[in-house]
Design an enzyme around this catalytic site. Structure first.
Site, PDB file in Angstrom:
ATOM      1  CG  ASN A 144     -57.530 -42.044 -84.531  1.00 30.88           C
ATOM      2  OD1 ASN A 144     -56.760 -42.043 -83.565  1.00 30.88           O
ATOM      3  ND2 ASN A 144     -58.796 -41.672 -84.441  1.00 30.88           N
ATOM      4  NE  ARG A 155     -61.013 -48.021 -75.398  1.00 25.42           N
ATOM      5  CZ  ARG A 155     -61.455 -48.990 -74.656  1.00 25.42           C
ATOM      6  NH1 ARG A 155     -61.369 -48.932 -73.367  1.00 25.42           N
ATOM      7  NH2 ARG A 155     -61.997 -50.058 -75.211  1.00 25.42           N
ATOM      8  CB  CYS A 215     -62.460 -44.685 -72.119  1.00 16.07           C
ATOM      9  SG  CYS A 215     -63.231 -44.332 -73.670  1.00 16.07           S
ATOM     10  NE  ARG A 230     -63.369 -46.381 -77.440  1.00 19.78           N
ATOM     11  CZ  ARG A 230     -62.363 -45.586 -77.759  1.00 19.78           C
ATOM     12  NH1 ARG A 230     -61.931 -44.689 -76.917  1.00 19.78           N
ATOM     13  NH2 ARG A 230     -61.783 -45.684 -78.931  1.00 19.78           N
ATOM     14  CG  ASP A 238     -63.133 -39.539 -83.599  1.00 15.09           C
ATOM     15  OD1 ASP A 238     -63.744 -39.925 -82.591  1.00 15.09           O
ATOM     16  OD2 ASP A 238     -62.234 -40.208 -84.142  1.00 15.09           O
ATOM     17  CB  ILE A 288     -69.998 -44.317 -83.114  1.00 11.33           C
ATOM     18  CG1 ILE A 288     -70.349 -43.910 -84.549  1.00 11.33           C
ATOM     19  CG2 ILE A 288     -68.787 -45.256 -83.080  1.00 11.33           C
ATOM     20  CD1 ILE A 288     -70.666 -45.037 -85.501  1.00 11.33           C
TER      21      ILE A 288
HETATM   22  N1  EPU Z   1     -67.011 -52.191 -80.327  1.00 13.71           N
HETATM   23  C1  EPU Z   1     -67.413 -53.358 -79.735  1.00 13.71           C
HETATM   24  N2  EPU Z   1     -66.511 -54.398 -79.684  1.00 13.71           N
HETATM   25  C2  EPU Z   1     -65.255 -54.294 -80.196  1.00 13.71           C
HETATM   26  C3  EPU Z   1     -64.868 -53.096 -80.818  1.00 13.71           C
HETATM   27  C4  EPU Z   1     -65.775 -52.054 -80.863  1.00 13.71           C
HETATM   28  O1  EPU Z   1     -68.531 -53.473 -79.245  1.00 13.71           O
HETATM   29  O2  EPU Z   1     -64.495 -55.272 -80.107  1.00 13.71           O
HETATM   30  C5  EPU Z   1     -67.953 -51.055 -80.385  1.00 13.71           C
HETATM   31  C6  EPU Z   1     -67.431 -49.841 -79.625  1.00 13.71           C
HETATM   32  O3  EPU Z   1     -67.714 -49.918 -78.243  1.00 13.71           O
HETATM   33  C7  EPU Z   1     -68.132 -48.706 -80.328  1.00 13.71           C
HETATM   34  C8  EPU Z   1     -68.194 -49.190 -81.767  1.00 13.71           C
HETATM   35  O4  EPU Z   1     -68.026 -50.611 -81.720  1.00 13.71           O
HETATM   36  O5  EPU Z   1     -69.404 -48.541 -79.798  1.00 13.71           O
HETATM   37  C9  EPU Z   1     -67.163 -48.621 -82.707  1.00 13.71           C
HETATM   38  O6  EPU Z   1     -65.887 -48.697 -82.115  1.00 13.71           O
HETATM   39  P1  EPU Z   1     -64.547 -48.837 -82.937  1.00 13.71           P
HETATM   40  O7  EPU Z   1     -63.928 -50.156 -82.604  1.00 13.71           O
HETATM   41  O8  EPU Z   1     -64.758 -48.517 -84.367  1.00 13.71           O
HETATM   42  O9  EPU Z   1     -63.661 -47.710 -82.262  1.00 13.71           O
HETATM   43  P2  EPU Z   1     -62.103 -47.785 -82.044  1.00 13.71           P
HETATM   44  O10 EPU Z   1     -61.500 -48.560 -83.135  1.00 13.71           O
HETATM   45  O11 EPU Z   1     -61.829 -48.190 -80.639  1.00 13.71           O
HETATM   46  C10 EPU Z   1     -61.453 -45.699 -83.455  1.00 13.71           C
HETATM   47  C11 EPU Z   1     -60.760 -44.397 -83.197  1.00 13.71           C
HETATM   48  C12 EPU Z   1     -61.655 -43.510 -82.350  1.00 13.71           C
HETATM   49  C13 EPU Z   1     -62.966 -43.287 -83.123  1.00 13.71           C
HETATM   50  C14 EPU Z   1     -63.609 -44.641 -83.441  1.00 13.71           C
HETATM   51  C15 EPU Z   1     -64.868 -44.519 -84.272  1.00 13.71           C
HETATM   52  C16 EPU Z   1     -58.433 -45.021 -83.232  1.00 13.71           C
HETATM   53  C17 EPU Z   1     -57.164 -45.214 -82.498  1.00 13.71           C
HETATM   54  N3  EPU Z   1     -59.490 -44.661 -82.519  1.00 13.71           N
HETATM   55  O12 EPU Z   1     -61.687 -46.279 -82.179  1.00 13.71           O
HETATM   56  O13 EPU Z   1     -60.985 -42.269 -82.193  1.00 13.71           O
HETATM   57  O14 EPU Z   1     -63.842 -42.522 -82.350  1.00 13.71           O
HETATM   58  O15 EPU Z   1     -62.674 -45.462 -84.149  1.00 13.71           O
HETATM   59  O16 EPU Z   1     -64.602 -43.884 -85.473  1.00 13.71           O
HETATM   60  O17 EPU Z   1     -58.472 -45.180 -84.453  1.00 13.71           O
HETATM   61  C18 EPU Z   1     -60.412 -40.252 -81.120  1.00 13.71           C
HETATM   62  O18 EPU Z   1     -59.494 -40.116 -81.952  1.00 13.71           O
HETATM   63  O19 EPU Z   1     -60.771 -39.330 -80.341  1.00 13.71           O
HETATM   64  C19 EPU Z   1     -61.120 -41.524 -81.045  1.00 13.71           C
HETATM   65  C20 EPU Z   1     -61.837 -41.880 -79.970  1.00 13.71           C
END
Ligand code: EPU
Length: 418
Positions: A23, A92, A116, A121, A307, A329
């Site tokens: 990540n 994603r 997903c 998300r 995670d 989360i």
């Molecule tokens: N959210 C929104 N709107 C947005 C963005 C996020 O409502 O525009 C919500 C999401 O639905 C969620 C929360 O905010 O409920 C947090 O989501 P976040 O955006 O932080 O997640 P992400 O950036 O999509 C990254 C990691 C994930 C990890 C999460 C939380 C990467 C590539 N992915 O995802 O990793 O679970 O942060 O720490 O960095 C994994 O590696 O298995 C994985 C899923």
């Protein structure tokens, strides 16, 4: 489709080396689009999500040269500032190219990610942020198109409604080449965000406060090439610490960053597990006595990472007492619970909480992976289950764990891929 066959009961003993963080590597690769010079990245893990990201960079027009864990990207010519559906649907994090493409080319087109296994998300916060920087964002035919004004993106104050990791990263990459100052408020504090800030600074960006909730960025007209080593994968290292604890092993997890694992280490100690730092980048996990049940709540960094929730839940099936695990989360991140129950675990799901009563002896069964971390929790459980567990759909685990079976075998696990 590959499966894992695991014969439980062998304590993990010896050493396992941590790979680079998936990540952190994903946004670092996207950041290569910000310059026409070559960016050299070391410690890139060899996992499927990285292959997907390099395919995306190539389809955009970048030259990508991978040599083991070193990847060189040169995005001099960009043919199509676009992330197509075929790639976004499998990963994603492809939406991480939105910010850098809009910043450098004034235009980006990215397929809208669907829901997903772990939740809806949405990426509304990425979009709102880009609009704050002056981009016009439209959605048609399943794609988001962001178009910067003719004079380019302009700095602004962006306050995230909720903390988003890739949203923060996307906006940082947009802001480094915007005109003027951008302040990102309520930014994600994850180490992966800080690692991206470090890379951007090496590329000539002016970024302050990476790793804190307020990030200040002064836009610059162009960025240049750089060389950077990705931070260790705290989730992979944490998975091995939990695996060492559940098997009653004595395992040294090397090449990790203990600072990034504080929340997990604190929880493991509360459960009666011994975790000690050995040198700057290694943690030894040992357990001889019984495990105590403890409650756990997932939170943004520096809280307990979502995670590692699935793997910790597997651990709690072996702990003495009741453990209440609260997932804050993602709205649907307990898919592993029903598979663990098929192995004999006593778990009740109530909304965002899992109530785990232990210890319960697990017995090997045929189980199915539903997402990356859920499959890691099934591996962790299978390592202590009586008899043989067959885990189907291990392509989920291959998305984010480099050679996991080879690493576990080295520490005495009986696991093979069929
Ligand atoms: N959210 C929104 N709107 C947005 C963005 C996020 O409502 O525009 C919500 C999401 O639905 C969620 C929360 O905010 O409920 C947090 O989501 P976040 O955006 O932080 O997640 P992400 O950036 O999509 C990254 C990691 C994930 C990890 C999460 C939380 C990467 C590539 N992915 O995802 O990793 O679970 O942060 O720490 O960095 C994994 O590696 O298995 C994985 C899923």
């Amino acid at each position: 489709m590959d499966k894992f066959v695991i014969e439980g009961g062998a304590p993990l003993v010896g050493e396992i080396e941590t790979s680079g963080a998936k990540n952190a590597a994903l946004p670092a690769l996207a950041a290569c689009l910000l310059t026409e010079d070559t960016v050299t990245l070391h410690r890139i893990p060899r996992v499927k999500d990285i292959t997907t990201m390099t395919s995306l960079l190539r389809s955009i027009g970048a030259a990508v040269d991978a040599d083991g864990g070193t990847v060189r990207v040169e995005a001099r010519h960009v043919e199509k500032p676009e992330a197509p559906y075929e790639l976004v649907k499998t990963m994603r994090a492809s939406s991480l190219v939105l910010g850098p493409l809009a910043a450098r080319f004034g235009r980006a087109r990215v397929s809208i990610p669907g829901g997903c296994a772990i939740g809806a998300r949405p990426i509304n916060l990425h979009i709102n942020g880009l609009e704050q920087l002056g981009a016009q964002v439209t959605q048609t035919h399943g794609y988001i198109e962001a178009v910067a004004p003719p004079e380019g993106l302009r700095g602004s104050v962006v306050t995230f409604d909720r903390i988003t990791v890739t949203g923060t990263e996307d906006l940082m990459m947009a802001a480094v080449r915007a005109k003027g100052e951008t302040i990102l408020e309520n930014a994600a504090r994850e180490p992966e965000v800080q690692d991206l800030a470090d890379l951007l600074i090496k590329m000539g960006a002016k970024v302050e406060g990476g790793g804190t909730s307020t990030i200040r960025i002064e836009g610059v007209p162009s960025l240049h090439g750089a060389e950077h080593a990705i931070i260790p994968d705290r989730i992979e290292a944490g998975t091995f610490l939990i695996a060492g604890a559940i098997t009653g092993g004595n395992l040294l997890v090397t090449a990790c960053e203990p600072e990034h694992l504080n929340a997990l280490v604190a929880k493991l100690r509360q459960c009666g597990v011994t975790v000690e730092q050995e040198g700057p980048g290694a943690l030894r996990v040992r357990r001889t006595g019984t495990l105590r049940a403890v409650d756990m709540i997932t939170e943004e960094h520096p809280g307990f990472p979502t995670d590692l929730q699935a793997q910790f839940l597997a651990l709690m099936t072996q702990a003495d007492g009741i453990s209440i695990i609260t997932e804050t989360i993602f709205e649907n991140r307990f898919m592993h619970a029903s598979e663990l129950m098929r192995m004999g675990a006593n778990i009740r799901i109530e909304g965002r909480q899992a109530i785990v009563a232990g210890p319960r002896e697990l017995s090997g069964a045929q189980v199915m992976s539903s997402d990356l971390r859920a499959s890691a929790s099934l591996v962790v459980a299978a390592l202590v289950a009586r008899g043989e567990t067959v885990i189907d759909r291990v392509y989920h685990i291959d998305r984010g764990y480099e050679a996991i079976e080879a690493k576990l075998v080295k520490a005495g696990a009986r696991i093979r891929r069929v």
